[in-house]
Design an enzyme around this catalytic site. Structure first.
Site, PDB file in Angstrom:
ATOM      1  CG  ASP A 139      -0.048  -0.263   2.558  1.00  0.00           C
ATOM      2  OD1 ASP A 139       0.998   0.056   2.718  1.00  0.00           O
ATOM      3  OD2 ASP A 139      -0.883  -0.851   3.395  1.00  0.00           O
ATOM      4  NE  ARG A 153      -0.816   3.511   4.016  1.00  0.00           N
ATOM      5  CZ  ARG A 153      -1.960   2.735   3.878  1.00  0.00           C
ATOM      6  NH1 ARG A 153      -2.336   2.596   2.747  1.00  0.00           N
ATOM      7  NH2 ARG A 153      -2.189   2.149   5.066  1.00  0.00           N
ATOM      8  CG  ASP A 158      -3.547  -1.870   6.621  1.00  0.00           C
ATOM      9  OD1 ASP A 158      -2.658  -1.545   6.337  1.00  0.00           O
ATOM     10  OD2 ASP A 158      -3.999  -2.474   7.521  1.00  0.00           O
ATOM     11  CB  THR A 159      -1.455  -4.624   1.748  1.00  0.00           C
ATOM     12  OG1 THR A 159      -0.285  -3.569   2.115  1.00  0.00           O
ATOM     13  CG2 THR A 159      -2.225  -4.016   0.796  1.00  0.00           C
ATOM     14  CD  GLU A 161       2.518  -3.125   7.941  1.00  0.00           C
ATOM     15  OE1 GLU A 161       3.232  -2.792   7.268  1.00  0.00           O
ATOM     16  OE2 GLU A 161       1.720  -2.209   8.432  1.00  0.00           O
ATOM     17  NE  ARG A 203       2.423   7.862   4.536  1.00  0.00           N
ATOM     18  CZ  ARG A 203       2.267   6.724   5.118  1.00  0.00           C
ATOM     19  NH1 ARG A 203       2.787   5.475   4.921  1.00  0.00           N
ATOM     20  NH2 ARG A 203       1.222   6.504   6.153  1.00  0.00           N
TER      21      ARG A 203
END
Length: 341
Positions: A139, A153, A158-159, A161, A203
């Site tokens: 992500d 971002r 959300d992916t 980690e 970001r």
């Protein structure tokens, strides 16, 4: 009686001719009068002034006659409109009002199509062309925008980690990262910003487009990401994202294939099952240690797919490395994801 009818018919014809050619008849009568006056004045040796005035009126009425002809409608009350269908071409005769309705409908459809095209063009014009520098994880990536390097971002997702300093690599994290690398390698990257352009870390917050496909949506579609960090006013695509995520969840794709892995606060990997020593006292003087194994789930039977058609028929596509039935022949590019659509 017959003569009366004949006289009426002749009278009607005469009236019609007079109405139709009124200016021409007046011009003819004046012309004849001018001619007689010309001959009479010539014999008497008088001036022809009056003759010239009459001739001028003759010319004026001739002009009126020509104007009346040119002002008549060139077309008949009926028009022919050609209606084209997919099956065949049909020619139909319609009245002027019906033809007008056809034109209005066609114009309306063209207008709607033009509005949609204009909206798409405006959305594309609002995207920022970017050049890939590096894929950080599923992500997050680095790109160059207008010659300046930016960390991006992906909005609303959300992916798992892969490079977190305080967390180990999570299941499907590497798959998400590899998927992003594969997609951005196709080039033609652009960024669509929402209302708030940056987060607290500076970001860029963006919907990343690869050609005409949005990377955020694709990650949700393949079960490689969850919806997260929904902070108004950056909620442009949240509704359609939820529909895509729900479809992936029902099909148990990717992250949704692990029970209770996806939580509201992130990804929680289930703890491995272990054996525990249990002390059982038989008598007051004798103690024995007995190992009791925690009940394990039955092992998954060997799964074999002959080809990707078989994988799709079983509803298991795309199939990821480590999943039952995955084999190298199903993953020709070796990115860990087999039978991709």
């Amino acid at each position: 009686m017959g003569r009366i009818i004949l006289y009426v018919v002749l009278a009607v014809l005469v009236i019609a001719v007079i109405i139709k050619f009124f200016y021409l008849l007046v011009a003819a009568v004046l012309g004849y009068w001018a001619y007689k006056q010309y001959r009479k004045n010539k014999e008497a040796g008088r001036r022809q002034t009056f003759t010239y005035v009459i001739s001028a009126f003759v010319g004026l009425f001739l002009i009126f006659f020509l104007v009346s002809l040119s002002s008549e409608p060139a077309n008949s009350p009926e028009q022919v409109a050609v209606v084209e269908t997919k099956e065949e071409m049909k020619t139909q005769t319609v009245t002027t009002s019906e033809a007008a309705e056809v034109v209005v409908v066609a114009t309306s459809k063209k207008s709607e199509s033009a509005d949609i095209t204009t909206k798409e063009n405006q959305e594309q014009n609002n995207r920022l062309p970017a050049t890939l520098v590096e894929v950080t994880d599923g992500d997050t990536l680095k790109v160059k925008v207008d010659g300046k390097e930016e960390k991006v971002r992906l909005l609303l997702i959300d992916t798992p980690e892969t490079v977190h300093p305080e967390k180990e690599e999570q299941p499907f994290g590497k798959d998400a990262s590899n998927f992003v690398k594969k997609q951005v390698a196709k080039g033609n990257i652009s960024l669509e910003l929402d209302v708030s352009e940056r987060d607290k870390y500076g970001r860029l917050l963006a919907y990343v487009w690869i050609g005409d496909k949005m990377l955020n949506e694709q990650l949700l579609e393949y079960g490689l990401a969850r919806i997260a960090y929904i902070y108004p006013p950056n909620t442009k695509y949240v509704d359609q994202f939820e529909e895509i995520q729900e479809h992936a969840r029902k099909e148990a794709k990717g992250i949704w294939s692990i029970e209770n892995y996806v939580q509201d606060n992130g990804f929680v990997e289930p703890k491995p099952e272990t054996t525990e020593p249990v002390v059982i006292t038989k008598t007051p003087r004798v103690e024995e240690k007995v190992e009791v194994k925690v009940k394990e789930e039955p092992a998954v039977a060997n799964v074999y797919y002959k080809n990707c058609d078989a994988v799709r028929a079983a509803g298991a596509d795309p199939i990821y490395k480590g999943e039952p039935g995955y084999s190298r022949k199903l993953d020709r590019d070796g990115d860990g994801i087999g039978c991709e659509r």
